[in-house]
Design a protein around this motif. Sequence first.
Motif, PDB file in Angstrom:
ATOM      1  N   THR A   1      37.876  49.682  37.008  1.00 40.71           N
ATOM      2  CA  THR A   1      39.096  50.008  37.656  1.00 40.71           C
ATOM      3  C   THR A   1      39.774  51.453  37.466  1.00 40.71           C
ATOM      4  N   ASP A   2      38.489  52.419  37.039  1.00 39.08           N
ATOM      5  CA  ASP A   2      39.039  53.791  36.696  1.00 39.08           C
ATOM      6  C   ASP A   2      39.178  54.374  37.916  1.00 39.08           C
ATOM      7  N   GLY A   3      39.177  54.138  39.082  1.00 41.41           N
ATOM      8  CA  GLY A   3      39.271  55.031  40.312  1.00 41.41           C
ATOM      9  C   GLY A   3      37.960  55.922  40.440  1.00 41.41           C
ATOM     10  N   PHE A   4      36.937  55.473  39.806  1.00 44.80           N
ATOM     11  CA  PHE A   4      35.673  56.505  40.338  1.00 44.80           C
ATOM     12  C   PHE A   4      34.714  55.476  40.786  1.00 44.80           C
TER      13      PHE A   4
ATOM     14  N   VAL B   1      48.876  39.475  45.927  1.00 45.84           N
ATOM     15  CA  VAL B   1      47.495  39.837  46.236  1.00 45.84           C
ATOM     16  C   VAL B   1      46.821  39.140  47.249  1.00 45.84           C
ATOM     17  N   SER B   2      46.341  39.808  48.531  1.00 45.42           N
ATOM     18  CA  SER B   2      45.504  38.878  49.473  1.00 45.42           C
ATOM     19  C   SER B   2      44.003  38.938  49.435  1.00 45.42           C
ATOM     20  N   ALA B   3      43.388  39.962  48.729  1.00 47.03           N
ATOM     21  CA  ALA B   3      41.848  40.044  48.793  1.00 47.03           C
ATOM     22  C   ALA B   3      41.432  40.946  47.367  1.00 47.03           C
ATOM     23  N   LEU B   4      40.350  40.406  46.956  1.00 46.40           N
ATOM     24  CA  LEU B   4      39.616  41.398  46.165  1.00 46.40           C
ATOM     25  C   LEU B   4      38.346  41.667  46.529  1.00 46.40           C
ATOM     26  N   ILE B   5      38.051  42.940  46.200  1.00 43.52           N
ATOM     27  CA  ILE B   5      36.701  43.484  46.852  1.00 43.52           C
ATOM     28  C   ILE B   5      36.045  43.925  45.798  1.00 43.52           C
TER      29      ILE B   5
ATOM     30  N   LEU C   1      31.404  42.060  47.589  1.00 44.50           N
ATOM     31  CA  LEU C   1      31.833  40.610  47.852  1.00 44.50           C
ATOM     32  C   LEU C   1      33.307  40.811  47.915  1.00 44.50           C
ATOM     33  N   THR C   2      33.652  40.110  48.937  1.00 45.54           N
ATOM     34  CA  THR C   2      35.251  40.085  49.389  1.00 45.54           C
ATOM     35  C   THR C   2      35.606  38.445  48.995  1.00 45.54           C
ATOM     36  N   PHE C   3      36.839  38.377  48.239  1.00 48.29           N
ATOM     37  CA  PHE C   3      37.241  37.105  47.987  1.00 48.29           C
ATOM     38  C   PHE C   3      38.685  37.182  48.400  1.00 48.29           C
ATOM     39  N   ARG C   4      39.127  36.109  49.201  1.00 45.00           N
ATOM     40  CA  ARG C   4      40.314  36.080  49.869  1.00 45.00           C
ATOM     41  C   ARG C   4      40.605  34.392  49.586  1.00 45.00           C
ATOM     42  N   PRO C   5      42.078  34.160  49.136  1.00 43.79           N
ATOM     43  CA  PRO C   5      42.490  32.971  48.786  1.00 43.79           C
ATOM     44  C   PRO C   5      42.970  32.462  50.305  1.00 43.79           C
TER      45      PRO C   5
ATOM     46  N   CYS D   1      30.964  46.725  38.791  1.00 42.83           N
ATOM     47  CA  CYS D   1      30.942  48.328  39.038  1.00 42.83           C
ATOM     48  C   CYS D   1      32.233  48.702  39.683  1.00 42.83           C
ATOM     49  N   GLU D   2      32.664  48.060  40.644  1.00 43.11           N
ATOM     50  CA  GLU D   2      33.962  48.472  41.181  1.00 43.11           C
ATOM     51  C   GLU D   2      34.836  47.340  41.598  1.00 43.11           C
ATOM     52  N   LEU D   3      36.224  47.272  41.492  1.00 37.06           N
ATOM     53  CA  LEU D   3      37.029  46.254  41.999  1.00 37.06           C
ATOM     54  C   LEU D   3      37.990  46.770  42.614  1.00 37.06           C
ATOM     55  N   GLN D   4      38.267  46.577  43.666  1.00 38.59           N
ATOM     56  CA  GLN D   4      39.501  46.982  44.576  1.00 38.59           C
ATOM     57  C   GLN D   4      40.492  45.587  44.681  1.00 38.59           C
ATOM     58  N   ILE D   5      41.749  45.830  44.198  1.00 36.70           N
ATOM     59  CA  ILE D   5      42.818  44.881  44.606  1.00 36.70           C
ATOM     60  C   ILE D   5      43.467  45.484  45.754  1.00 36.70           C
ATOM     61  N   ILE D   6      43.646  44.350  46.798  1.00 35.14           N
ATOM     62  CA  ILE D   6      44.358  44.536  48.070  1.00 35.14           C
ATOM     63  C   ILE D   6      45.661  43.676  48.058  1.00 35.14           C
TER      64      ILE D   6
END
Length: 127
Positions: A15-18, A47-51, A94-98, A120-125
Amino acid sequence: MPLPLSPNHAEDKATDGFYCYSYDACSTSKSMTNPWWQADLQKAYVVSALIVKARDDGSSFSQVEIRFGNSPTISQNPVFGTHPGSTPPAGTFLTFRPPNPMEGRYLSFQALEYAGIFICELQIIEA
């Protein structure tokens, strides 16, 4: 619990933005029974999704349960999503949506087998 392999593999690497996908810039835990990774977002978000970006070398990301809620105790938060089955192809997003957006402060990933957690990377939507 997450145990980084070295300072180069600390929990905050995800989650470091890099944006990166190399082993040295990923968050990893040692291989162990039911390892986990947890982030405290410092306040509640809807939160609606995680990538999640898997590593490009095809390292394990199978049998993972994702929880999101307001408790610092992982097991007390509801399940946000799961990744059953085999490791995804190298470099996969990988996209996760509840079913409905969820509110919470604490986000966790836990392997449900003897494995390591590789993010490696995590985006919280936000919703």
